[in-house]
Design an enzyme around this catalytic site. Structure first.
Site, PDB file in Angstrom:
ATOM      1  CG  HIS A  43      -1.982   1.053   1.194  1.00 21.23           C
ATOM      2  ND1 HIS A  43      -3.237   0.856   1.721  1.00 21.23           N
ATOM      3  CD2 HIS A  43      -1.980   2.316   0.719  1.00 21.23           C
ATOM      4  CE1 HIS A  43      -3.955   1.959   1.557  1.00 21.23           C
ATOM      5  NE2 HIS A  43      -3.200   2.855   0.963  1.00 21.23           N
ATOM      6  CD  GLU A  70      -4.550  -3.042   0.463  1.00 18.59           C
ATOM      7  OE1 GLU A  70      -5.170  -4.088   0.729  1.00 18.59           O
ATOM      8  OE2 GLU A  70      -4.128  -2.252   1.338  1.00 18.59           O
ATOM      9  CG  HIS A 190      -7.951  -2.092   8.771  1.00 16.95           C
ATOM     10  ND1 HIS A 190      -7.096  -1.256   8.097  1.00 16.95           N
ATOM     11  CD2 HIS A 190      -8.043  -1.588  10.016  1.00 16.95           C
ATOM     12  CE1 HIS A 190      -6.707  -0.278   8.889  1.00 16.95           C
ATOM     13  NE2 HIS A 190      -7.259  -0.465  10.074  1.00 16.95           N
TER      14      HIS A 190
END
Length: 237
Positions: A43, A70, A190
């Site tokens: 990410h 991401e 997450h």
């Protein structure tokens, strides 16, 4: 089986804290795959505080399983993804100054924008996923963007799991049922951890992939400490 994609942002954080190339991000990614993970996730942030844009390019030549990038689809991110062409791109609406992702997309409000970006990526042969909260209306909105998958934002599940697992997972189950009805693939991520991942998996029908980074790296450090401390002691005898 649900695939495990390991987010290696924390490895890059450790490397950047001291400069140099320890730990070696590329070697770690290779080893994670060798240990059995079915994917690598990164990410990159605009400030490159952990994953650098060059890391994204370099990992393309290393990852042999699924490669997931991401991020918030700003122009620089879009250009990077189109250059690297990972297996999957996951769109996350994180602010520039966000410490970590903290919300999913409003797929109704941002339908036109998401549709445009998703079309661009799909035309390049890249699978698309949208980071979303566990809301049936949001899942229905995601379907209208043309996305291949959604990624359920699981922080609320992780927070609620300790006190009331059944209630914590309820909205996620309903969102997953709707996604299955609409033939959208389901990812999740997450704050999923060794403590809560099994219950989540059992209650999410057709969960294709989980992306886990922070918890997995922290657990790896702790569970490996005994072994490494004793390796040092043996060297010092």
């Amino acid at each position: 089986m649900t695939k495990l994609s390991v987010n290696v942002n924390k490895i890059a954080t450790l490397r950047n804290a001291r400069g140099g190339n320890v730990p070696d991000l590329l070697k770690v990614a290779e080893d994670i795959e060798r240990f059995g993970a079915q994917g690598i996730t990164i990410h990159p942030r605009p400030d490159e505080r952990h994953i650098r844009y060059q890391d994204a390019r370099d990992l393309k030549n290393i990852v042999t399983t699924e490669y997931n990038i991401e991020g918030n689809p700003n122009p620089k991110f879009i250009d990077l993804v189109l250059e690297v062409k990972p297996t999957q791109v996951t769109l996350v609406p994180d602010a520039v100054d966000a410490i970590t992702s903290n919300a999913g997309w409003d797929t109704v409000k941002h339908k036109d924008f998401l549709t445009e970006v998703i079309t661009t990526f799909k035309n390049a042969g890249i699978r698309t996923s949208i980071f979303v909260d566990p809301d049936v209306k949001i899942v229905e909105g995601a379907k209208k963007t043309g996305t291949d998958r959604i990624e359920l934002y699981t922080e609320s599940y992780a927070v609620g799991y300790a006190n009331d697992p059944k209630n914590a997972v309820k909205d996620f189950t309903q969102a997953a049922i709707k996604a299955n009805e609409l033939e959208i693939g389901i990812n999740a991520g997450h704050d999923l951890s060794l403590d809560n991942i099994e219950y989540f998996k059992k209650n999410i029908p057709n969960l294709l992939e989980v992306s886990i980074g922070h918890a997995l790296i922290c657990e790896s450090i702790y569970l490996g400490l005994d072994n490494v401390v004793n390796m040092y002691l043996n060297k010092l005898k």
